[in-house]
Design a protein around this motif. Structure first.
Motif, mmCIF file in Angstrom:
data_model
loop_
_atom_site.group_PDB
_atom_site.id
_atom_site.type_symbol
_atom_site.label_atom_id
_atom_site.label_comp_id
_atom_site.label_asym_id
_atom_site.label_seq_id
_atom_site.Cartn_x
_atom_site.Cartn_y
_atom_site.Cartn_z
ATOM 1 N N PRO A 115 72.100 34.125 33.960
ATOM 2 C CA PRO A 115 71.504 33.693 35.225
ATOM 3 C C PRO A 115 71.861 34.616 36.387
ATOM 4 O O PRO A 115 72.871 35.319 36.352
ATOM 5 C CB PRO A 115 72.092 32.299 35.445
ATOM 6 C CG PRO A 115 73.307 32.247 34.599
ATOM 7 C CD PRO A 115 73.112 33.206 33.471
ATOM 8 N N PHE A 116 71.031 34.597 37.407
ATOM 9 C CA PHE A 116 71.225 35.360 38.633
ATOM 10 C C PHE A 116 72.363 34.730 39.421
ATOM 11 O O PHE A 116 72.338 33.539 39.712
ATOM 12 C CB PHE A 116 69.923 35.326 39.435
ATOM 13 C CG PHE A 116 69.973 36.005 40.770
ATOM 14 C CD1 PHE A 116 70.160 37.369 40.870
ATOM 15 C CD2 PHE A 116 69.807 35.272 41.932
ATOM 16 C CE1 PHE A 116 70.172 38.003 42.097
ATOM 17 C CE2 PHE A 116 69.812 35.892 43.164
ATOM 18 C CZ PHE A 116 70.001 37.260 43.255
ATOM 19 N N LYS A 117 73.364 35.532 39.760
ATOM 20 C CA LYS A 117 74.530 35.027 40.492
ATOM 21 C C LYS A 117 74.338 35.082 41.999
ATOM 22 O O LYS A 117 75.105 34.509 42.751
ATOM 23 C CB LYS A 117 75.772 35.836 40.117
ATOM 24 C CG LYS A 117 76.089 35.822 38.653
ATOM 25 C CD LYS A 117 76.895 34.621 38.291
ATOM 26 C CE LYS A 117 77.405 34.793 36.875
ATOM 27 N NZ LYS A 117 77.221 33.645 36.066
ATOM 28 N N GLY A 118 73.325 35.819 42.441
ATOM 29 C CA GLY A 118 73.073 35.921 43.870
ATOM 30 C C GLY A 118 73.585 37.223 44.441
ATOM 31 O O GLY A 118 74.387 37.916 43.836
ATOM 32 N N ILE A 119 73.094 37.529 45.629
ATOM 33 C CA ILE A 119 73.530 38.699 46.377
ATOM 34 C C ILE A 119 74.083 38.161 47.689
ATOM 35 O O ILE A 119 73.382 37.464 48.421
ATOM 36 C CB ILE A 119 72.342 39.659 46.647
ATOM 37 C CG1 ILE A 119 71.748 40.125 45.327
ATOM 38 C CG2 ILE A 119 72.791 40.836 47.500
ATOM 39 C CD1 ILE A 119 70.444 40.895 45.483
ATOM 40 N N ASN A 120 75.347 38.438 47.966
ATOM 41 C CA ASN A 120 75.983 37.839 49.129
ATOM 42 C C ASN A 120 75.976 38.724 50.367
ATOM 43 O O ASN A 120 76.384 38.283 51.436
ATOM 44 C CB ASN A 120 77.430 37.465 48.796
ATOM 45 C CG ASN A 120 77.490 36.415 47.712
ATOM 46 O OD1 ASN A 120 76.649 35.539 47.654
ATOM 47 N ND2 ASN A 120 78.475 36.512 46.846
ATOM 48 N N THR A 121 75.542 39.954 50.248
ATOM 49 C CA THR A 121 75.630 40.860 51.388
ATOM 50 C C THR A 121 74.273 41.468 51.720
ATOM 51 O O THR A 121 73.345 41.436 50.920
ATOM 52 C CB THR A 121 76.614 42.014 51.095
ATOM 53 O OG1 THR A 121 76.130 42.746 49.955
ATOM 54 C CG2 THR A 121 78.014 41.497 50.821
ATOM 55 N N GLY A 122 74.180 42.025 52.917
ATOM 56 C CA GLY A 122 72.987 42.764 53.320
ATOM 57 C C GLY A 122 71.763 41.898 53.496
ATOM 58 O O GLY A 122 71.837 40.664 53.570
ATOM 59 N N ASN A 123 70.630 42.563 53.573
ATOM 60 C CA ASN A 123 69.363 41.883 53.816
ATOM 61 C C ASN A 123 68.973 40.936 52.690
ATOM 62 O O ASN A 123 68.443 39.853 52.924
ATOM 63 C CB ASN A 123 68.254 42.911 54.036
ATOM 64 C CG ASN A 123 68.493 43.734 55.280
ATOM 65 O OD1 ASN A 123 69.158 43.291 56.213
ATOM 66 N ND2 ASN A 123 67.967 44.943 55.307
ATOM 67 N N HIS A 124 69.266 41.346 51.448
ATOM 68 C CA HIS A 124 68.940 40.466 50.317
ATOM 69 C C HIS A 124 69.807 39.213 50.353
ATOM 70 O O HIS A 124 69.345 38.118 50.026
ATOM 71 C CB HIS A 124 69.084 41.201 48.985
ATOM 72 C CG HIS A 124 67.981 42.184 48.739
ATOM 73 N ND1 HIS A 124 66.740 41.807 48.299
ATOM 74 C CD2 HIS A 124 67.931 43.521 48.894
ATOM 75 C CE1 HIS A 124 65.961 42.871 48.181
ATOM 76 N NE2 HIS A 124 66.660 43.928 48.549
#
Length: 176
Positions: A56-65
């Motif tokens: 599964p996708f864990k997510g992106i915690n920084t930046g624009n995404h």
């Protein structure tokens, strides 16, 4: 009972014209579907053997995404699968998100999908990222794209813009 029958008689429509041409919306909100052994496409920067279960996708915690992911989670309607902890696949091999969006061409795989799927228009996610990247956005502007994303697709959505959020399993069948 007599009062109810009297009420129905008084409120009954007097229009006796046929209603065959009346369009009644089936649904006005987002929808999910359950699929079994459905084929789709997934991309990875790493090699994946046949039979590999996509994590599964864990997510992106920084930046624009990261900002976009947080906003999408905040505005996600109840009953839809979360982007976090689920898997993204595409209907079209040319739409695999891991490609140009994340630093280079990915290995692209044909996969088998089982579970609950929400189909989103990836163009709305892209517009959300573009607005956030400009830096001079308003909450209203970026909320618009997030809400559009969660509306899902319609019959005019191009196949190469459809992203699936899968709450279930995705298994590699072959590299393409």
């Amino acid at each position: 009972v007599d009062k109810f029958a009297d009420f129905l008689a008084r409120t009954e429509s007097k229009n006796t014209e046929p209603t065959l041409n009346v369009k009644i919306p089936v649904s006005t909100g987002p929808r999910t579907i359950r699929v079994s052994n459905q084929l789709a496409y997934w991309g990875s920067s790493r090699s994946a053997p046949v039979g590999f279960r996509v994590p599964p996708f864990k997510g992106i915690n920084t930046g624009n995404h990261g900002k976009a992911e947080n906003l999408l989670e905040k505005l996600k309607p109840r009953g839809l699968p979360s982007r976090m902890g689920n898997i993204f696949v595409a209907e079209d091999p040319n739409n695999v998100l891991m490609g140009s969006s994340f630093g280079g061409r990915a290995n692209i795989y044909k996969v088998k999908v089982d579970g609950v799927v929400f189909k989103a228009n990836l163009e709305n996610y892209t517009e959300l990222i573009v607005d956030i990247s400009k830096g001079d956005y308003t909450e209203e502007q970026i909320s618009y794209w997030a809400k559009e994303y969660w509306k899902g697709i319609d019959s005019s959505t191009s196949k190469d813009l459809i992203e699936w959020i899968v709450d279930g399993t995705v298994e590699v069948i072959e590299e393409i």
